[in-house]
Design an enzyme around this catalytic site. Structure first.
Site, PDB file in Angstrom:
ATOM      1  N   LYS A   1     -11.566  -6.790  11.535  1.00 14.18           N
ATOM      2  CA  LYS A   1     -10.915  -7.839  12.320  1.00 14.18           C
ATOM      3  C   LYS A   1     -10.159  -7.201  13.483  1.00 14.18           C
ATOM      4  O   LYS A   1      -9.192  -6.470  13.281  1.00 14.18           O
ATOM      5  CB  LYS A   1      -9.926  -8.657  11.488  1.00 14.18           C
ATOM      6  CG  LYS A   1      -9.424  -9.906  12.257  1.00 14.18           C
ATOM      7  CD  LYS A   1      -8.110 -10.419  11.747  1.00 14.18           C
ATOM      8  CE  LYS A   1      -6.911  -9.713  12.328  1.00 14.18           C
ATOM      9  NZ  LYS A   1      -6.689 -10.012  13.790  1.00 14.18           N
TER      10      LYS A   1
ATOM     11  N   GLU B   1      -1.404   2.937   8.941  1.00 16.42           N
ATOM     12  CA  GLU B   1      -0.866   3.695  10.079  1.00 16.42           C
ATOM     13  C   GLU B   1      -0.012   2.721  10.858  1.00 16.42           C
ATOM     14  O   GLU B   1      -0.516   1.804  11.498  1.00 16.42           O
ATOM     15  CB  GLU B   1      -2.006   4.267  10.933  1.00 16.42           C
ATOM     16  CG  GLU B   1      -1.549   5.381  11.858  1.00 16.42           C
ATOM     17  CD  GLU B   1      -1.244   4.886  13.251  1.00 16.42           C
ATOM     18  OE1 GLU B   1      -0.040   4.673  13.535  1.00 16.42           O
ATOM     19  OE2 GLU B   1      -2.176   4.713  14.035  1.00 16.42           O
TER      20      GLU B   1
ATOM     21  N   CYS C   1       1.963   3.979  19.055  1.00 17.96           N
ATOM     22  CA  CYS C   1       2.821   4.090  17.875  1.00 17.96           C
ATOM     23  C   CYS C   1       3.490   5.457  17.790  1.00 17.96           C
ATOM     24  O   CYS C   1       4.589   5.585  17.253  1.00 17.96           O
ATOM     25  CB  CYS C   1       2.025   3.791  16.611  1.00 17.96           C
ATOM     26  SG  CYS C   1       0.499   4.733  16.469  1.00 17.96           S
TER      27      CYS C   1
ATOM     28  N   GLU D   1      11.464   0.286  17.246  1.00 18.04           N
ATOM     29  CA  GLU D   1      10.279   0.568  18.047  1.00 18.04           C
ATOM     30  C   GLU D   1      10.163  -0.492  19.151  1.00 18.04           C
ATOM     31  O   GLU D   1       9.995  -1.676  18.869  1.00 18.04           O
ATOM     32  CB  GLU D   1       9.023   0.572  17.189  1.00 18.04           C
ATOM     33  CG  GLU D   1       7.776   0.985  17.946  1.00 18.04           C
ATOM     34  CD  GLU D   1       6.544   1.035  17.063  1.00 18.04           C
ATOM     35  OE1 GLU D   1       5.707   1.929  17.278  1.00 18.04           O
ATOM     36  OE2 GLU D   1       6.426   0.188  16.158  1.00 18.04           O
TER      37      GLU D   1
END
Length: 498
Positions: free
Chosen positions: A199, A273, A307, A404
């Protein structure tokens, strides 16, 4: 026959800073035909969704709607998983050398169609063509080449004789590197004999759907790769499906945590991850100009939508002013604008929602007392844009030092001793990556051994290679992608044939 539509080219913007570049736009037509609407790719065919809901993907640089695509339903996921399960029997029985032929063929087709794919990725994602052309696409092909080489050598990968595939892999990928994340997941899964239901992210589905065409062009057996589009509801239906044996997810930590809870108690194998808040540590003996280039690459590459971005800069106090002056001069030369212009350094933010998050967190940084600075640059009038930004006077408690941001925003902190640098670098719930800048090899080893990060770069940043494993721990997830280590998540190492 699906209707086609032309893609408008955003108006070129004059470059600022010290240099003036004439516009050098890549043609949007190189992306090929984009259909007005897409269904799913199931069992080797493009099929309509069982539901009527459709989502839209837009060009972040122009806000132009590119295409509609299906919102995957539970029934769509059922069909895709059933197709993958049916294909698994024959695919897993093929000799590794035969599976390798398909992966090699896919890799070569990706190289042949790299311009088309690079332009399509820039249009759908917002990242500069210079990055999709020179970084993303070469790495995509390299991952398929690399794992094609492993397909007939699994007995020698270190996981015992004749390691077996798991079955059907459900894979959910993010929007920041749509095609590259697809390659990271599909290539090792196919090499080890698994079949896939993938997906893509709801804001960047187009290159995954184009990859489906490549699978057909390569003659990949039907059902080995299936692609179901949609938002988080589709992803949840896939990861919770009872006939999925392996779940691989790249994305935010909150979603990764939810997936881990969702499949707890099942026999599914899981790799995650997730987010990061990497420290980029610059010692007083580091070459300043080289470090500045690494800092810029670490945080402004892909608009900071990375990331493992070096979003926290830790500078030794004695060189703080010198480094900041050099960094500001370099930031003043960065060109923000049309992602299809080959001179562009920083493209568009991927979506309005992500721009709102970046804006909210940077506003919080100012409210908490940090000093904000951005170079003078003109932003386009339409689309989603954010100036490259740095904050000084940042404390460990500031939100911009802990959360983040996932945008072109750098928080600058200082340290006096190596021990203090390590303590500050590790003061985060994340553990994905870090960078070290120094001329002393002994200091690199001393620091790297104490950093709680899955990947540590020395005198460089954001260097990726298919032969090298990547991943983190703590709230950055677990499992590894890339290298020999990237095979293990797709192998049943507990039930080998002896």
């Amino acid at each position: 026959m699906a209707k086609k539509k032309n893609i408008e080219e955003p108006a070129a913007k004059p470059a600022g800073g010290l240099f003036s570049y004439a516009p050098a736009p890549e043609s949007p037509a190189a992306a090929g035909d984009i259909a007005t609407s897409y269904g799913h790719f199931i069992g080797g065919e493009f099929v309509d969704s069982s539901g009527s809901e459709a989502l839209k993907t837009v060009n972040p640089a122009t806000e132009q709607v590119l295409a509609e695509f299906a919102q995957g339903t539970d029934e769509d996921v059922d069909r895709a998983v059933a197709a993958a399960r049916k294909a698994f029997t024959d695919w897993s029985a093929l000799p590794g050398s035969e599976r390798a032929k398909y992966l090699f063929r896919i890799a070569r087709i990706i190289q042949e169609r790299s311009r088309e794919l690079a332009v399509l990725e820039s249009i759908d994602n917002g990242k500069p063509i210079r990055e999709t052309r020179d970084v993303d696409l070469p790495l995509v092909a390299a991952h398929f080449f690399y794992y094609a080489g492993w397909a007939d050598k699994l007995d020698f990968a270190g996981y015992g004789p004749n390691p077996r595939p798991l079955g059907v892999a459900g894979q959910v990928i993010p929007w920041n590197f749509p095609l590259l994340m697809l390659a990271w997941k599909i290539a090792p899964a196919l090499a080890t004999g698994n079949t896939v239901v993938l997906k893509p992210a709801e804001t960047t589905p187009l290159t995954a759907l184009r990859f489906a065409e490549i699978c057909r062009q390569a003659g990949l057996p039907k059902g080995v790769v299936n692609i179901v589009t949609g938002d988080g509801r589709t992803g949840a239906a896939l990861t919770s499906h009872p006939d999925v044996n392996k779940v691989a997810f790249t994305g935010s930590t909150p979603v990764g945590r939810a997936i881990a809870k969702q499949i707890a108690g099942t026999r599914k194998k899981l790799s995650l991850e997730l987010g990061g808040k990497a420290a980029n540590i610059v010692f007083d003996d580091a070459p300043i100009d080289q470090a500045v280039e690494g800092i810029v690459n670490g945080i402004f590459f892909n608009q900071g939508h990375v990331c493992c971005a070096g979003s926290r800069l830790l500078v030794q106090e004695s060189i703080h002013d010198e480094l900041l002056d050099a960094l500001k001069r370099r930031m003043g030369t960065l060109r923000v604008g049309d992602p299809l212009d080959k001179n562009t350094d920083i493209g568009a933010i991927n979506s309005a929602a992500q721009l709102a998050r970046i804006t909210a967190l940077t506003d919080a940084g100012e409210a908490e007392g940090a000093e904000r600075w951005s170079p003078a640059c003109e932003l386009p009038g339409t689309g989603f844009w954010f100036k490259p930004t740095l904050f000084t006077g940042v404390s460990q408690a500031h939100r911009i030092a802990q959360e983040e941001i996932f945008g072109p925003v750098l928080s600058v902190l200082t340290f006096r001793t190596p021990a203090e640098a390590v303590e500050k670098a590790n003061n985060t719930p994340y553990g994905l990556s870090a960078g070290i800048w120094t001329e002393k090899g002994s200091r690199i080893l001393w620091t790297a051994n104490r950093l709680k990060a899955g990947v540590v770069w020395a005198n460089t940043f954001n260097k990726f290679d298919p032969t090298s494993p990547f991943g983190g721990y703590k709230e950055s997830g677990y499992g590894r992608e890339g290298g020999r280590h990237g095979l293990e998540p797709y192998l049943n190492v507990e039930a080998r044939d002896v």
